[in-house]
Design a protein around this motif. Structure first.
Motif, PDB file in Angstrom:
ATOM      1  N   PRO A 107      51.459  51.270  47.648  1.00 30.15           N
ATOM      2  CA  PRO A 107      50.605  50.100  47.893  1.00 30.15           C
ATOM      3  C   PRO A 107      51.394  48.799  47.810  1.00 30.15           C
ATOM      4  O   PRO A 107      52.350  48.680  47.039  1.00 30.15           O
ATOM      5  CB  PRO A 107      49.572  50.184  46.764  1.00 30.15           C
ATOM      6  CG  PRO A 107      49.575  51.607  46.317  1.00 30.15           C
ATOM      7  CD  PRO A 107      50.989  52.072  46.506  1.00 30.15           C
ATOM      8  N   TYR A 108      50.959  47.819  48.590  1.00 30.85           N
ATOM      9  CA  TYR A 108      51.597  46.502  48.584  1.00 30.85           C
ATOM     10  C   TYR A 108      50.908  45.630  47.525  1.00 30.85           C
ATOM     11  O   TYR A 108      50.032  44.823  47.830  1.00 30.85           O
ATOM     12  CB  TYR A 108      51.503  45.879  49.974  1.00 30.85           C
ATOM     13  CG  TYR A 108      52.220  44.547  50.120  1.00 30.85           C
ATOM     14  CD1 TYR A 108      53.595  44.458  49.970  1.00 30.85           C
ATOM     15  CD2 TYR A 108      51.510  43.384  50.419  1.00 30.85           C
ATOM     16  CE1 TYR A 108      54.251  43.241  50.111  1.00 30.85           C
ATOM     17  CE2 TYR A 108      52.161  42.166  50.568  1.00 30.85           C
ATOM     18  CZ  TYR A 108      53.533  42.111  50.407  1.00 30.85           C
ATOM     19  OH  TYR A 108      54.182  40.898  50.549  1.00 30.85           O
ATOM     20  N   PHE A 109      51.320  45.814  46.281  1.00 35.96           N
ATOM     21  CA  PHE A 109      50.688  45.106  45.182  1.00 35.96           C
ATOM     22  C   PHE A 109      51.047  43.622  45.155  1.00 35.96           C
ATOM     23  O   PHE A 109      50.453  42.859  44.375  1.00 35.96           O
ATOM     24  CB  PHE A 109      51.058  45.762  43.847  1.00 35.96           C
ATOM     25  CG  PHE A 109      50.393  47.088  43.616  1.00 35.96           C
ATOM     26  CD1 PHE A 109      49.009  47.185  43.526  1.00 35.96           C
ATOM     27  CD2 PHE A 109      51.145  48.253  43.495  1.00 35.96           C
ATOM     28  CE1 PHE A 109      48.387  48.406  43.307  1.00 35.96           C
ATOM     29  CE2 PHE A 109      50.535  49.478  43.271  1.00 35.96           C
ATOM     30  CZ  PHE A 109      49.149  49.559  43.179  1.00 35.96           C
ATOM     31  N   ASP A 110      51.993  43.203  45.993  1.00 35.53           N
ATOM     32  CA  ASP A 110      52.310  41.776  46.087  1.00 35.53           C
ATOM     33  C   ASP A 110      51.077  40.956  46.458  1.00 35.53           C
ATOM     34  O   ASP A 110      51.007  39.759  46.152  1.00 35.53           O
ATOM     35  CB  ASP A 110      53.381  41.530  47.151  1.00 35.53           C
ATOM     36  CG  ASP A 110      54.707  42.197  46.827  1.00 35.53           C
ATOM     37  OD1 ASP A 110      54.705  43.397  46.509  1.00 35.53           O
ATOM     38  OD2 ASP A 110      55.749  41.524  46.897  1.00 35.53           O
ATOM     39  N   ALA A 111      50.112  41.571  47.127  1.00 45.45           N
ATOM     40  CA  ALA A 111      48.936  40.847  47.598  1.00 45.45           C
ATOM     41  C   ALA A 111      47.897  40.614  46.502  1.00 45.45           C
ATOM     42  O   ALA A 111      46.957  39.830  46.695  1.00 45.45           O
ATOM     43  CB  ALA A 111      48.274  41.623  48.745  1.00 45.45           C
ATOM     44  N   ASP A 112      48.047  41.251  45.346  1.00 45.53           N
ATOM     45  CA  ASP A 112      47.001  41.205  44.322  1.00 45.53           C
ATOM     46  C   ASP A 112      46.668  39.790  43.872  1.00 45.53           C
ATOM     47  O   ASP A 112      45.495  39.407  43.774  1.00 45.53           O
ATOM     48  CB  ASP A 112      47.415  42.044  43.113  1.00 45.53           C
ATOM     49  CG  ASP A 112      47.234  43.531  43.346  1.00 45.53           C
ATOM     50  OD1 ASP A 112      46.830  43.921  44.460  1.00 45.53           O
ATOM     51  OD2 ASP A 112      47.497  44.312  42.412  1.00 45.53           O
ATOM     52  N   ASN A 113      47.692  38.988  43.576  1.00 44.27           N
ATOM     53  CA  ASN A 113      47.435  37.639  43.048  1.00 44.27           C
ATOM     54  C   ASN A 113      46.726  36.753  44.059  1.00 44.27           C
ATOM     55  O   ASN A 113      45.771  36.035  43.722  1.00 44.27           O
ATOM     56  CB  ASN A 113      48.747  36.985  42.605  1.00 44.27           C
ATOM     57  CG  ASN A 113      49.304  37.595  41.334  1.00 44.27           C
ATOM     58  OD1 ASN A 113      48.577  38.203  40.553  1.00 44.27           O
ATOM     59  ND2 ASN A 113      50.601  37.443  41.130  1.00 44.27           N
ATOM     60  N   LEU A 114      47.169  36.795  45.316  1.00 46.91           N
ATOM     61  CA  LEU A 114      46.540  35.975  46.352  1.00 46.91           C
ATOM     62  C   LEU A 114      45.091  36.387  46.557  1.00 46.91           C
ATOM     63  O   LEU A 114      44.187  35.536  46.609  1.00 46.91           O
ATOM     64  CB  LEU A 114      47.310  36.104  47.667  1.00 46.91           C
ATOM     65  CG  LEU A 114      46.637  35.448  48.893  1.00 46.91           C
ATOM     66  CD1 LEU A 114      46.485  33.953  48.682  1.00 46.91           C
ATOM     67  CD2 LEU A 114      47.426  35.743  50.160  1.00 46.91           C
ATOM     68  N   LEU A 115      44.846  37.687  46.660  1.00 51.31           N
ATOM     69  CA  LEU A 115      43.477  38.151  46.881  1.00 51.31           C
ATOM     70  C   LEU A 115      42.572  37.773  45.716  1.00 51.31           C
ATOM     71  O   LEU A 115      41.418  37.380  45.913  1.00 51.31           O
ATOM     72  CB  LEU A 115      43.466  39.670  47.094  1.00 51.31           C
ATOM     73  CG  LEU A 115      44.049  40.163  48.420  1.00 51.31           C
ATOM     74  CD1 LEU A 115      44.082  41.684  48.450  1.00 51.31           C
ATOM     75  CD2 LEU A 115      43.245  39.638  49.602  1.00 51.31           C
ATOM     76  N   GLU A 116      43.096  37.891  44.494  1.00 53.58           N
ATOM     77  CA  GLU A 116      42.283  37.556  43.326  1.00 53.58           C
ATOM     78  C   GLU A 116      41.879  36.080  43.332  1.00 53.58           C
ATOM     79  O   GLU A 116      40.738  35.727  42.990  1.00 53.58           O
ATOM     80  CB  GLU A 116      43.039  37.889  42.049  1.00 53.58           C
ATOM     81  CG  GLU A 116      42.213  37.675  40.784  1.00 53.58           C
ATOM     82  CD  GLU A 116      42.917  38.156  39.532  1.00 53.58           C
ATOM     83  OE1 GLU A 116      42.362  37.939  38.438  1.00 53.58           O
ATOM     84  OE2 GLU A 116      44.005  38.753  39.647  1.00 53.58           O
ATOM     85  N   LYS A 117      42.788  35.219  43.742  1.00 53.82           N
ATOM     86  CA  LYS A 117      42.466  33.795  43.816  1.00 53.82           C
ATOM     87  C   LYS A 117      41.343  33.529  44.813  1.00 53.82           C
ATOM     88  O   LYS A 117      40.572  32.574  44.658  1.00 53.82           O
ATOM     89  CB  LYS A 117      43.709  32.998  44.205  1.00 53.82           C
ATOM     90  CG  LYS A 117      44.771  32.925  43.121  1.00 53.82           C
ATOM     91  CD  LYS A 117      45.994  32.170  43.596  1.00 53.82           C
ATOM     92  CE  LYS A 117      47.067  32.127  42.521  1.00 53.82           C
ATOM     93  NZ  LYS A 117      48.301  31.431  42.996  1.00 53.82           N
ATOM     94  N   LEU A 118      41.259  34.373  45.836  1.00 51.20           N
ATOM     95  CA  LEU A 118      40.230  34.215  46.872  1.00 51.20           C
ATOM     96  C   LEU A 118      38.952  34.983  46.539  1.00 51.20           C
ATOM     97  O   LEU A 118      37.986  34.933  47.295  1.00 51.20           O
ATOM     98  CB  LEU A 118      40.778  34.691  48.224  1.00 51.20           C
ATOM     99  CG  LEU A 118      41.961  33.897  48.783  1.00 51.20           C
ATOM    100  CD1 LEU A 118      42.526  34.570  50.031  1.00 51.20           C
ATOM    101  CD2 LEU A 118      41.549  32.460  49.090  1.00 51.20           C
ATOM    102  N   GLY A 119      38.970  35.726  45.415  1.00 57.99           N
ATOM    103  CA  GLY A 119      37.778  36.458  45.004  1.00 57.99           C
ATOM    104  C   GLY A 119      37.702  37.883  45.523  1.00 57.99           C
ATOM    105  O   GLY A 119      36.614  38.476  45.529  1.00 57.99           O
ATOM    106  N   PHE A 120      38.865  38.442  45.910  1.00 54.01           N
ATOM    107  CA  PHE A 120      38.872  39.788  46.489  1.00 54.01           C
ATOM    108  C   PHE A 120      39.947  40.654  45.826  1.00 54.01           C
ATOM    109  O   PHE A 120      40.754  40.183  45.032  1.00 54.01           O
ATOM    110  CB  PHE A 120      39.172  39.722  47.995  1.00 54.01           C
ATOM    111  CG  PHE A 120      38.209  38.893  48.783  1.00 54.01           C
ATOM    112  CD1 PHE A 120      36.973  39.413  49.156  1.00 54.01           C
ATOM    113  CD2 PHE A 120      38.531  37.590  49.163  1.00 54.01           C
ATOM    114  CE1 PHE A 120      36.083  38.651  49.882  1.00 54.01           C
ATOM    115  CE2 PHE A 120      37.649  36.827  49.888  1.00 54.01           C
ATOM    116  CZ  PHE A 120      36.419  37.355  50.255  1.00 54.01           C
ATOM    117  N   ARG A 121      39.950  41.901  46.205  1.00 55.25           N
ATOM    118  CA  ARG A 121      41.001  42.845  45.806  1.00 55.25           C
ATOM    119  C   ARG A 121      40.992  44.030  46.757  1.00 55.25           C
ATOM    120  O   ARG A 121      39.977  44.324  47.407  1.00 55.25           O
ATOM    121  CB  ARG A 121      40.790  43.334  44.373  1.00 55.25           C
ATOM    122  CG  ARG A 121      39.497  44.119  44.166  1.00 55.25           C
ATOM    123  CD  ARG A 121      39.460  44.723  42.767  1.00 55.25           C
ATOM    124  NE  ARG A 121      38.198  45.357  42.452  1.00 55.25           N
ATOM    125  CZ  ARG A 121      37.864  46.589  42.804  1.00 55.25           C
ATOM    126  NH1 ARG A 121      38.684  47.315  43.542  1.00 55.25           N
ATOM    127  NH2 ARG A 121      36.698  47.097  42.446  1.00 55.25           N
TER     128      ARG A 121
END
Length: 236
Positions: A107-121
């Protein structure tokens, strides 16, 4: 540990499941006959029942001979390990066993922080079985500590907005699968610019290889785009 003759195998699949990685390696990476390795006896039995060779062993420290196969695959296995130290142990063991290269994807876990800031995961980012959210920078650090500097990283499967079923709102239950509006909390439509990605892929070259042969290996996983900023210097 089970005993098995290794001379007949040219690649190893760490953390085998149903045989899909074995088939991918044969179709796209030039593999001839693969040996699965897993510590879980149920998975070993399932692999064998499906007609694949599989060995019960510890992928952090197997009893197999050094440089016994051409390459080792680690597909969606590292995120299940308990720590970065365990990740390093597994990759070190893979590099000990392989002569030519390593193939890593997850999985591309690099996206976790950005998605969390936008309210997603992503739904897999809240699985209890995914204990190590390995980012590409963490993976690169591990490879450099192991003196495996000859590596290439890619991303694949872009997600351009929150309508993708892999995207959940943060309030979705842990261990959910794909988003289902009938059972999961509502989610707004949001565009991701630049897009996030579902998967990262990494190739580690262990010895010099002909340029054409190596570039053919790098094209094995289709739909990838380079993550490396110096990709042009690596023949891509």
């Amino acid at each position: 540990m089970d005993t098995m003759k290794l001379d007949d195998f040219d690649f190893i699949d760490f953390g085998s499941s149903k045989g899909g990685c074995i088939e991918f390696a044969k179709a796209r990476l030039g593999g001839v006959r693969g040996l699965g390795i897993d510590i879980d006896p149920k998975k070993v039995k399932a692999m064998r029942d499906n007609g694949y060779d599989c060995l019960r062993d510890d992928i952090t420290a197997s009893g197999l001979s050094s440089k016994s196969v051409r390459f080792v695959m680690m597909s969606h296995i590292l995120e299940h390990l308990p720590s970065l130290e365990s990740v390093q142990e597994v990759i070190s063991e893979a590099a000990r066993l392989a002569r030519d290269f390593l193939f890593i994807q997850g999985p591309y876990f690099d996206a976790d922080n950005l998605l969390e800031k936008l309210g997603f995961r992503f739904f897999w980012s809240k699985w209890t079985g995914h204990r190590c959210h390995l980012t590409t920078s963490q993976l690169r650090d591990v490879l450099l500590r192991l003196q495996l500097s000859d590596h290439w990283m890619f991303v694949r499967q872009p997600v351009v907005d929150s309508s993708d079923p892999s995207i959940h709102p943060l309030g979705s239950p842990v261990n959910s699968l794909e988003y289902n509006p009938e059972i999961h909390p509502p989610k707004p439509l949001c565009t991701f610019s630049p897009p996030v990605f579902k998967e990262m892929v990494c190739y580690v070259r262990l010895r010099p290889m002909p340029k054409e042969a190596w570039e053919e290996i790098l094209r094995a996983r289709r739909g990838c785009q380079p993550l490396d900023t110096d990709a042009s210097d690596k023949g891509l």
